[in-house]
Scaffold this active site. Structure first.
Site, mmCIF file in Angstrom:
data_model
loop_
_atom_site.group_PDB
_atom_site.id
_atom_site.type_symbol
_atom_site.label_atom_id
_atom_site.label_comp_id
_atom_site.label_asym_id
_atom_site.label_seq_id
_atom_site.Cartn_x
_atom_site.Cartn_y
_atom_site.Cartn_z
ATOM 1 N N GLU A 123 0.849 -1.185 0.000
ATOM 2 C CA GLU A 123 0.000 0.000 0.000
ATOM 3 C C GLU A 123 0.889 1.242 0.000
ATOM 4 O OE1 GLU A 123 -2.768 0.422 3.242
ATOM 5 O OE2 GLU A 123 -3.821 2.021 2.217
ATOM 6 N N GLY A 152 2.697 2.277 11.032
ATOM 7 C CA GLY A 152 2.447 1.433 12.199
ATOM 8 C C GLY A 152 2.298 -0.031 11.839
ATOM 9 N N ALA A 153 1.445 -0.304 10.852
ATOM 10 C CA ALA A 153 1.192 -1.691 10.475
ATOM 11 C C ALA A 153 0.376 -1.720 9.199
ATOM 12 C CB ALA A 153 0.442 -2.425 11.580
ATOM 13 N N GLU A 188 -5.805 -3.133 12.399
ATOM 14 C CA GLU A 188 -5.473 -3.948 11.220
ATOM 15 C C GLU A 188 -6.435 -5.121 11.096
ATOM 16 O OE1 GLU A 188 -3.567 -2.340 9.395
ATOM 17 O OE2 GLU A 188 -2.718 -1.034 10.934
ATOM 18 N N GLU A 220 -9.969 3.968 6.024
ATOM 19 C CA GLU A 220 -9.179 4.425 7.176
ATOM 20 C C GLU A 220 -10.020 5.165 8.216
ATOM 21 O OE1 GLU A 220 -6.589 3.090 7.815
ATOM 22 O OE2 GLU A 220 -5.793 2.399 5.903
HETATM 23 N N1 TRP Z 1 -3.203 0.713 5.721
HETATM 24 C C1 TRP Z 1 -2.228 1.004 6.750
HETATM 25 C C2 TRP Z 1 -3.043 1.310 7.986
HETATM 26 O O1 TRP Z 1 -3.736 0.527 8.480
HETATM 27 C C3 TRP Z 1 -1.384 2.164 6.371
HETATM 28 C C4 TRP Z 1 -0.011 1.864 5.904
HETATM 29 C C5 TRP Z 1 0.846 0.954 6.398
HETATM 30 C C6 TRP Z 1 0.707 2.564 4.913
HETATM 31 N N2 TRP Z 1 2.046 1.042 5.760
HETATM 32 C C7 TRP Z 1 1.986 2.011 4.847
HETATM 33 C C8 TRP Z 1 0.395 3.610 4.063
HETATM 34 C C9 TRP Z 1 2.945 2.491 3.981
HETATM 35 C C10 TRP Z 1 1.357 4.078 3.193
HETATM 36 C C11 TRP Z 1 2.612 3.534 3.142
HETATM 37 O O2 TRP Z 1 -3.145 2.357 8.485
HETATM 38 ZN ZN ZN Z 2 -5.681 1.560 8.477
#
Ligand code: TRP
Ligand code: ZN
Length: 885
Positions: A127, A267-268, A304, A326
């Site tokens: 992502e 974060g994750a 997550e 989000e």
């Molecule tokens: N979708 C992730 C979340 O739960 C966001 C995310 C994680 C992200 N790693 C990333 C977005 C790297 C951009 C780049 O919030």
């Molecule tokens: Zn998210």
């Protein structure tokens, strides 16, 4: 790095894809000096785009193309077109299979996007647009496919091979290598793809679904961290249960895995069935992680996990819809945390964070709507606005519809759109259809940027026994738009009588009172609500629970705020009254400082906080929250022109006065709680968090007195405590104190004990980066030379540079511009290593409009220097150019 001028992408230009991918079959051959990726894509013409066979244009970046085949026929160089970021092929039938092989270099990928190596293991982050750095693909979220993935790697170095879905086969090869194949039966966009290969251990557990079937749960970590997974595992099980109970959502695959990695940009990540986490959001045990870290692990694990429905089963049509997943998921995880811990405290923390950071973003050059209209680099839009304000928007929907109506809406949303890529409009439509309401005007929250102001005034008519509130809303201009249309603002409120009790609320025209707290919908620029049967002039309690993300103003005097602090039936607003009182008092001190007058603290603040401190009935976490003065960053945000020195001096003066005048009360509560900490084992639960938070805020006040007994207590706590929450607070208190020798000793002991634990060393860096004593920049520069520091690890950058520029305002904003120069140099260096991190670290410089002319010039000068520094990533380019526009 960019070779062309970055393009602006517009929501209005959205078009469905020309081709679809029904099946994706991938084989990865992992080596030490390169990786080979073989893809077979089963594709067809998108019927929604009509007949005809336009060229197939695949995304791909930093890929070395080895071969291309259409329906197993190898193509020659003249049969396709290869650009920097695309591969074009001409299909000859409406259905076909495209095969490609590419070579990539995860071993030298420092951007941490696509496939990369972290502490010896392979992992991915796709992502938003990282998959195109792995193979040629239609890398957009509205292209959804099933995936089968085979990973082949050296057995000895990479015994564990993981991907999305269920394992369907594995085995050795002759050459010391082995393979594993995973199959994900749920269609998903490429951004949810994941692969992991490494020498990992795992903690395993199981969860029994409401429907009776078991799910295997595994958390994979480096062997030395195997003792730090239990809290995350407990959090995962709680999340799974909660989503069944509160949203009726069950998990779908037979296995759910989390992998912890040390180098991670955020974060994750919610990859289907294989979440990849920053180790800071998984690992937690009493000795090495603070209470705040434990709560963050619980919240991120939940976040997550919740994405499995809000994001994965129902995903986004395009990246403009990012808040669809989000904002909704942040709202879901916030409610989960509220249910697991203290609801009011969670709300206070979230609102304080939103008002300090999101409001600042919304007032700056990068301001954008929850659903932006355009972007250059989507990575720049993983923002406080999309996440936190987006969550507030979902919260308002629930406030307007009620909990039951909201659940009907979410049920319809998940049922109607399962397996689809949809928009924020689809989400609202489901809410409307399930409840028979019209949310057309409400949707302006998605399209208009900026923080609305809501000015409230009152009038009481004793003869008629009516009380009227007039609401006037407005919204400042933002870079995208000057004129804003009125929002729908849900205002939850109550009216207090002279005894502090809520009175019955009957609006003019109603037959009888409807409860004592209710939600008014303010929909016009100016609107009056009149209450009848009001026997005496009441005191309003407005925006209870912070029912809308607005800047509310009402002309309360300080005595009224003290009254609300004591009596408001809404816990959030009791805290809010205390904050408003503190702001008034601090702004008075700021003015005194600016006039060169003697600083005099309004004693009412001492009285008010003294009675909070003495209140043994109040949740101790609430006492701690109420004792915390608004931060310097928040005082900056609400200033017209922020006077860095005056803000710092005023707040420190108030803290010292409070420490001296409330010394006995603080000391008593400190000692009582420290005693409990000594005699009870650490538990990661709300009641214990509360106790320690009061203990620790008390200690940080007490140290301002400089008394020897406080130094002794701090050292006792530092030496004898059994958990990181107490130890780190004691360290921070020493680091900010005048006890030079004791400070040095504590830092040394701490580093010696924890030098092998990178997450604890991050805390050690942060505490020092945040020290507001003079000489901050020199200390940070020196710490950058420490062997535990590296610019390649985002956690280290955030711990040292982020903490300095974002939290140590008095040092970062040094009048000579040295802090700005330092940050700009770093951004230039990081731009080449990791554009996403570089761009995020820039945020403090983008706030230049808040400061005096001299600082503005210095900050802009540094932004210009970055702009001229050479080949900028699209990430840094976008932020710098918008900040200077
Ligand atoms: N979708 C992730 C979340 O739960 C966001 C995310 C994680 C992200 N790693 C990333 C977005 C790297 C951009 C780049 O919030
Ligand atoms: Zn998210």
């Amino acid at each position: 790095m960019r070779t062309e001028q970055p393009q602006v992408i517009y929501l209005k230009d959205y078009q469905a894809p020309e081709y679809l991918i029904d099946e994706t079959h991938l084989t990865f051959e992992l080596f030490e000096d390169h990786t080979l990726v073989h893809a077979q894509l089963v594709m067809r013409r998108n019927p929604a785009r009509g007949a005809g066979l336009p060229p197939l244009v695949l995304d791909g970046q930093q890929l070395e193309l080895l071969s291309v085949a259409l329906d197993d026929q190898a193509l020659n160089a003249g049969d396709y077109q290869l650009g920097d970021s695309h591969l074009s092929v001409q299909p000859t039938a409406a259905t076909f299979t495209l095969g490609t092989s590419v070579k990539i270099h995860p071993e030298s990928n420092t951007a941490l996007e696509g496939l990369y190596k972290s502490s010896g293991m392979f992992c991915t982050q796709c992502e938003a647009e990282g998959f195109r750095k792995i193979t040629y693909y239609l890398d957009r979220p509205d292209v959804m496919s099933t995936f089968t993935t085979t990973v082949i790697a050296e057995q000895h170095r990479y015994p564990v091979l993981l991907s999305n879905g269920n394992p369907i086969g594995s085995g050795p090869q002759e050459d010391g290598r082995h393979w594993a194949t995973w199959e994900d039966p749920f269609v998903k966009p490429a951004y949810l793809f994941a692969l992991v290969a490494g020498d990992l251990w795992c903690v395993e557990d199981k969860f029994t679904r409401q429907s009776g079937r078991d799910v295997t749960l595994r958390i994979y970590v480096e062997p030395e961290n195997i003792d730090k997974c239990q809290h995350a595992m407990n959090s995962l099980k709680k999340s799974m249960r909660w989503d069944e109970e509160v949203y009726g959502r069950e998990y779908d695959l037979d296995i759910f895995m989390i992998v912890a990695v040390n180098d991670f940009n955020m974060g994750a990540m919610e990859n289907k069935g294989l979440n990849i986490f920053n180790s800071s959001c998984v690992l937690a045990r009493a000795e090495t992680a603070t209470d705040a870290a434990h709560q963050r692990v619980e919240a991120v694990v939940a976040h997550e996990y919740f994405h499995n429905w809000s994001g994965n089963r129902v995903t986004c049509r395009d990246w403009f819809q990012l808040s669809l997943k989000e904002g909704f998921t942040v709202f879901r995880d916030a409610e989960f945390s509220a249910d697991m811990n203290s609801r009011t405290v969670k709300r206070i923390e979230d609102v304080a964070y939103l008002r300090t950071h999101q409001f600042a973003e919304d007032a700056g050059p990068m301001a954008h709507a929850v659903r932006p209209d355009s972007f250059i680099e989507i990575s720049n839009f993983y923002t406080l606005t999309v996440y936190e304000k987006g969550s507030e928007v979902v919260r308002m929907v629930r406030t307007l519809l009620g909990a039951e109506g909201f659940r009907k809406g979410s049920d319809l949303y998940f049922e109607r759109h399962d397996g689809q890529a949809v928009t924020c409009d689809d989400f609202i439509k489901a809410m409307e259809d399930a409840n028979g309401v019209d949310l057309t005007q409400f949707k302006r929250w998605y399209s208009q940027a900026g923080t609305p102001r809501l000015a409230v005034s009152e009038s009481y008519d004793a003869g008629a026994q009516t009380y009227s509130l007039t609401f006037r809303q407005s919204c400042p201009a933002t870079p995208d738009k000057v004129e804003k249309k009125p929002f729908v603002i849900p205002v939850e409120l109550g009216l207090l009588d002279a005894q502090g009790n809520d009175i019955g609320l009957r609006l003019s025209g109603e037959a009888a009172a409807v409860g004592t707290t209710r939600v008014l919908s303010v929909t016009e620029a100016e609107q009056i609500f009149t209450f009848v049967d009001v026997a005496a002039k009441p005191l309003p309690s407005l925006l209870r629970g912070f029912s809308a993300p607005v800047k509310l103003s009402f002309p309360y005097d300080r005595d009224q705020l003290m009254f609300l602090m004591q009596h408001d039936s809404d816990g959030f607003n009791r805290w809010e009254a205390g904050q408003q009182l503190s702001v008034q008092v601090l702004q008075e001190l700021i003015a005194q400082y600016q006039q060169g007058a003697e600083l005099v603290l309004d004693q009412r603040l001492v009285t008010a906080l003294g009675s909070v401190l003495a209140n043994q009935q109040l949740d101790q976490a609430m006492v701690a929250e109420m004792l915390s003065l608004p931060g310097e960053a928040y005082l900056t945000e609400i200033s017209e022109v922020a006077d860095v020195d005056a803000i710092h001096a005023a707040r420190e003066f108030a803290r010292k006065q409070l420490a001296e005048q409330l010394f006995d009360g603080l000391w008593a509560r400190y000692q009582a709680n420290r005693e409990l900490s000594k005699t009870t084992a650490y538990v990661a639960e709300a009641e214990h968090f509360a106790r320690r938070s009061l203990q620790n805020i008390a200690l940080s006040y007490l140290m301002l007195s400089g008394k020897p007994q406080v130094l002794a207590a701090t050292q006792e706590q530092f030496d004898a405590c059994d958990n990181m929450t107490e130890r780190l607070t004691a360290l921070a208190v020493l680091v900010n104190s005048a006890f030079t020798a004791e400070r040095a000793k504590a830092l040394e002991v701490f580093a010696e004990n924890f030098k092998d634990n990178p997450l604890v060393m991050d805390q050690w860096f942060s505490v020092q980066a945040g020290s507001t004593l003079p000489g901050g920049l020199a200390r940070v520069r020196e710490l950058m030379q420490h062997p535990a520091f590296t610019l390649k690890n985002p956690n280290k950058v955030r711990a040292l540079i982020g903490a300095f520029a974002g939290q140590n305002l008095i040092n970062f904003h040094a009048a000579d511009g040295s802090g700005y120069r330092f940050l700009a140099d770093l951004v230039i260096e990081l731009n080449a290593l990791n554009p996403q991190i570089a761009s995020r670290q820039l945020a403090p410089l983008t706030r230049w409009r808040k400061y005096d002319a001299a600082r503005q010039a210095l900050m802009k000068g540094e932004l210009e220097r970055i702009r001229g520094s050479g080949s900028l990533s699209s990430d840094v380019f976008e932020v710098v150019s918008k900040s200077l526009a």
